[in-house]
Design an enzyme around this catalytic site. Structure first.
Site, PDB file in Angstrom:
ATOM      1  N   ILE A 102       0.859  -1.177   0.000  1.00 26.40           N
ATOM      2  CA  ILE A 102       0.000   0.000   0.000  1.00 26.40           C
ATOM      3  C   ILE A 102       0.899   1.232   0.000  1.00 26.40           C
ATOM      4  O   ILE A 102       1.774   1.374   0.854  1.00 26.40           O
ATOM      5  CB  ILE A 102      -0.922   0.019   1.240  1.00 26.40           C
ATOM      6  CG1 ILE A 102      -1.606  -1.327   1.442  1.00 26.40           C
ATOM      7  CG2 ILE A 102      -1.924   1.158   1.128  1.00 26.40           C
ATOM      8  CD1 ILE A 102      -2.446  -1.793   0.279  1.00 26.40           C
ATOM      9  N   CYS A 103       0.695   2.108  -0.974  1.00 25.90           N
ATOM     10  CA  CYS A 103       1.409   3.379  -1.021  1.00 25.90           C
ATOM     11  C   CYS A 103       2.926   3.170  -0.964  1.00 25.90           C
ATOM     12  O   CYS A 103       3.482   2.401  -1.736  1.00 25.90           O
ATOM     13  CB  CYS A 103       0.903   4.284   0.100  1.00 25.90           C
ATOM     14  SG  CYS A 103       1.375   6.021  -0.049  1.00 25.90           S
ATOM     15  N   THR A 104       3.603   3.775   0.003  1.00 32.05           N
ATOM     16  CA  THR A 104       5.056   3.682   0.081  1.00 32.05           C
ATOM     17  C   THR A 104       5.538   2.354   0.646  1.00 32.05           C
ATOM     18  O   THR A 104       6.746   2.152   0.784  1.00 32.05           O
ATOM     19  CB  THR A 104       5.626   4.834   0.924  1.00 32.05           C
ATOM     20  OG1 THR A 104       5.005   4.820   2.209  1.00 32.05           O
ATOM     21  CG2 THR A 104       5.375   6.176   0.253  1.00 32.05           C
ATOM     22  N   THR A 117       3.579   3.531  -6.824  1.00 27.48           N
ATOM     23  CA  THR A 117       3.531   4.021  -5.450  1.00 27.48           C
ATOM     24  C   THR A 117       2.922   5.419  -5.516  1.00 27.48           C
ATOM     25  O   THR A 117       2.427   5.840  -6.557  1.00 27.48           O
ATOM     26  CB  THR A 117       4.934   4.036  -4.804  1.00 27.48           C
ATOM     27  OG1 THR A 117       4.804   4.359  -3.403  1.00 27.48           O
ATOM     28  CG2 THR A 117       5.855   5.052  -5.473  1.00 27.48           C
TER      29      THR A 117
END
Length: 329
Positions: free
Chosen positions: A106-108, A126
């Site tokens: 998730i994300c970073t 990302t």
């Protein structure tokens, strides 16, 4: 529908973004209310409880070494785009990934997967703000900065924060099909499939200024008057060079053409004007597009949505009419 338990292990650690954990977890929990059988497990490298990015303590169920995921998710944090990923987190990620049928970030959290070597040779994404940094760290990966989420085999990566919900919905749909997933999306009041990419959320003109004074002169000229006459021939006259030479300078310095650069400036100006409430027809003229239709084609190509759809999403939530309200059905 299979009655077998599907174990979802989310790796958490100090400084983790709370919504990166709670968003996907809520999707799986809501799926259980519709008949799925997900077991959500929060694991940390040592099994110790952790503190999220906003200071809320999170109780952890198990250490990474004690967990056996079917689906393994790595949540993100602001910390790791700015610094190397901690060794214990890398080791925990490798351990869990070896045991999982599918791996996601998730994300970073993509930086954690990358540090563990799990993005080597794969497509990934990302948060748009740090996509260039991920590409720099994972040189054999193909980072797609505009994607909401990316699947490469059994490895999944997602964009910033709420894109974790989009990814979790896609995973549920793989497991249980569109009907159950649609029920989950409706219950959470989110899109089953969000249209457009991250560029609809990103700030304009990210990136360093040109190093060459000549190209800087041209880019400043275009930025100061996006609606001006900026044909390649006209821009070349400002530097007393040929159109071909100007094109070569743009390619070497900015990896684009003069025409594409002008289009980008006009596109960014158009987004700003739409945010301010101008009509789409006004925006096309003010931003320098030959017509509304030409502006619309650029929006659809870059964002997969029309200028009108962009404006509906990002115009102010304030309403001047007394008593007006929004309803959700």
């Amino acid at each position: 529908m299979s009655s077998a338990t599907h174990r979802v292990v989310i790796l958490v650690y100090d400084g983790v973004t709370l919504l990166d954990v709670a968003g996907p977890a809520e999707v799986f929990a809501e799926a259980n209310r519709s008949g799925a059988n997900y077991q959500i497990v929060l694991a940390s490298p040592t099994g110790a409880d952790i503190t999220s990015s906003i200071g809320i303590r999170i109780a952890v169920d198990a250490a990474a070494s004690q967990s056996a995921p079917d689906t393994f998710l790595v949540a993100g944090a602001d910390l790791y785009p700015r610094s190397p990923v901690a060794r214990d987190l890398v080791e925990a990620t490798r351990t869990l990934a070896l045991r999982a049928d599918r791996v996601a970030s998730i994300c970073t959290g993509a930086f954690v997967l990358g540090a563990a070597g799990l993005l080597d040779g794969k497509r990934a994404t990302t948060h748009w703000k740090v996509a260039q940094e991920l590409a720099a760290r994972c040189r054999t990966s193909r980072v797609e900065p505009d994607a909401i989420f990316v699947r490469d085999g059994t490895t999944y990566t997602s964009a910033g924060v709420t894109a974790g919900i989009d990814l979790a919905l896609a995973l549920v749909e793989e497991d249980h099909g569109p009907d159950l997933t649609r029920d989950v999306a409706r219950a959470l009041v989110v899109y089953l499939q969000r249209s457009g990419g991250q560029s609809q959320f990103s700030a304009p003109l990210q990136g360093p200024p040109p190093r060459s004074p000549a190209i800087r002169r041209i880019t400043d000229l275009v930025a100061a008057d996006p609606a001006g006459n900026h044909s390649v021939g006209e821009l070349a006259k400002h530097l007393n060079v040929s159109s071909r030479h100007l094109a070569r300078l743009f390619h070497d310095e900015l990896s684009t053409t003069p025409a594409r650069y002008v289009e980008m400036i006009r596109f960014d100006m158009a987004k700003t004007l739409l945010d301010q409430g101008h009509t789409a027809t006004q925006v096309a003229s003010l931003a320098g597009f030959p017509s509304y239709e030409s502006m619309r084609r650029v929006f659809v190509r870059k964002m997969s949505i029309s200028p009108a759809a962009y404006q509906r999403r990002f115009s102010t939530a304030h309403r001047t009419t007394r008593g007006s309200s929004k309803t959700v059905s």
